[in-house]
Design an enzyme around this catalytic site. Structure first.
Site, PDB file in Angstrom:
ATOM      1  N   SER A  61      21.155   4.666 -31.175  1.00 33.92           N
ATOM      2  CA  SER A  61      20.535   5.755 -32.185  1.00 33.92           C
ATOM      3  C   SER A  61      20.072   7.177 -31.531  1.00 33.92           C
ATOM      4  O   SER A  61      19.894   6.801 -30.253  1.00 33.92           O
ATOM      5  CB  SER A  61      19.688   5.328 -33.223  1.00 33.92           C
ATOM      6  OG  SER A  61      20.173   4.073 -33.862  1.00 33.92           O
TER       7      SER A  61
HETATM    8  N1  SAH Z   1      19.368  -0.538 -33.450  1.00 31.30           N
HETATM    9  C1  SAH Z   1      20.411  -0.021 -32.434  1.00 31.30           C
HETATM   10  C2  SAH Z   1      21.388   0.770 -32.999  1.00 31.30           C
HETATM   11  C3  SAH Z   1      22.293   0.398 -33.792  1.00 31.30           C
HETATM   12  S1  SAH Z   1      23.985   0.848 -34.432  1.00 31.30           S
HETATM   13  C4  SAH Z   1      20.004   0.458 -31.095  1.00 31.30           C
HETATM   14  O1  SAH Z   1      18.694   0.608 -31.049  1.00 31.30           O
HETATM   15  O2  SAH Z   1      21.034   0.627 -30.504  1.00 31.30           O
HETATM   16  C5  SAH Z   1      24.268  -0.358 -35.772  1.00 31.30           C
HETATM   17  C6  SAH Z   1      24.558  -1.955 -35.441  1.00 31.30           C
HETATM   18  O3  SAH Z   1      24.408  -2.710 -36.604  1.00 31.30           O
HETATM   19  C7  SAH Z   1      25.808  -1.898 -34.541  1.00 31.30           C
HETATM   20  O4  SAH Z   1      25.785  -2.681 -33.663  1.00 31.30           O
HETATM   21  C8  SAH Z   1      26.765  -2.826 -35.852  1.00 31.30           C
HETATM   22  O5  SAH Z   1      27.414  -3.727 -35.081  1.00 31.30           O
HETATM   23  C9  SAH Z   1      25.546  -3.597 -36.482  1.00 31.30           C
HETATM   24  N2  SAH Z   1      25.821  -3.915 -37.837  1.00 31.30           N
HETATM   25  C10 SAH Z   1      26.569  -3.515 -38.776  1.00 31.30           C
HETATM   26  N3  SAH Z   1      26.644  -4.252 -39.781  1.00 31.30           N
HETATM   27  C11 SAH Z   1      25.809  -5.302 -39.709  1.00 31.30           C
HETATM   28  C12 SAH Z   1      25.404  -6.471 -40.322  1.00 31.30           C
HETATM   29  N4  SAH Z   1      25.808  -6.771 -41.517  1.00 31.30           N
HETATM   30  N5  SAH Z   1      24.468  -7.327 -39.648  1.00 31.30           N
HETATM   31  C13 SAH Z   1      24.057  -7.310 -38.629  1.00 31.30           C
HETATM   32  N6  SAH Z   1      24.548  -6.268 -37.688  1.00 31.30           N
HETATM   33  C14 SAH Z   1      25.351  -5.189 -38.145  1.00 31.30           C
END
Ligand code: SAH
Length: 214
Positions: A61
């Protein structure tokens, strides 16, 4: 060529300018080097205020969004925090400096393994990384003082609401996943839930199920 100390100063300045004023949040973001969480080819852009691609078609992000979400979460040293969407692990690392314990769940096993390795290498010892569909929360560790969701869903998932303590706070982007979403803050009270709109954001969607490494 601008040196990395200057880039880091600019990074902190952009956080302040975006309204991140909480000293502890700023200190945590100063201590967690974003460079460790971005793919090598993007390391030059590690301190830019922009999301960057990570493995599995996901993104780390934008730093100011990470800062605003962390600030809105009002984490204390006593808190047990759940993060849904580990991604690169950057957000979880920042939370780990502010909280007692962080549980972070991710649906892509490759990202789970990568993040767990970085946490170990950098000695973030109070983070537990798990492969799971975070839409169901993490029943075995509930209830949580704080929940942060870093992927967007149409509505806050019911299991997450129920796994929040009374007085607890959840931050989550909601809305149609391809469009602009609203970042909302939910406070659980004795009588129900209080909702507050924070700002518009754009996150990758929350997807059901888990995926194994290719
Ligand atoms: N917090 C992260 C950014 C995340 S991007 C950072 O600091 O880098 C969003 C993430 O959510 C992705 O890696 C995606 O694979 C995950 N995601 C999407 N749906 C999900 C779910 N149902 N359960 C767990 N993770 C999920």
């Amino acid at each position: 060529m601008i040196n990395s100390a200057t880039l880091k100063m600019q990074f902190l300045f952009s956080l302040r300018k975006a309204g991140i004023v909480d000293r502890q949040v700023l200190q945590a973001m100063e201590r967690v080097d974003r460079k460790n969480f971005v793919n090598g080819v993007f390391s030059e852009k590690a301190y830019d205020d922009t999301p960057l691609p990570i493995a599995c078609g996901q993104t780390i992000s934008q730093p100011t969004v990470v800062g605003l979400m962390t600030q809105a979460l009002k984490v204390t040293q006593r808190d047990k925090v759940l993060e849904v969407g580990t991604g690169s692990g950057y957000q979880a690392a920042i939370l780990s400096l502010l909280a007692r314990r962080v549980y972070t769940v991710e649906r892509q096993s490759l990202l789970v393994h990568k993040a767990a390795k970085i946490f170990q290498k950098l000695n973030f010892n109070n983070i537990t990384t798990l492969l799971a569909d975070g839409g169901y929360g993490l029943e075995q560790q509930a209830p949580f003082d704080r929940i942060i969701v870093t992927a967007a869903s149409e509505d806050p998932p019911a299991p997450l609401l129920s796994q929040l303590k009374i007085g607890g706070i959840m931050i989550i982007p909601v809305g149609q996943s391809d469009n602009i979403q609203n970042l909302i803050k939910i406070v659980k009270t004795e009588g129900g839930y209080e909702y507050q709109d924070l700002q518009s954001v754009r996150f990758v969607p929350l997807v059901a199920g888990t995926e194994k490494e290719q």
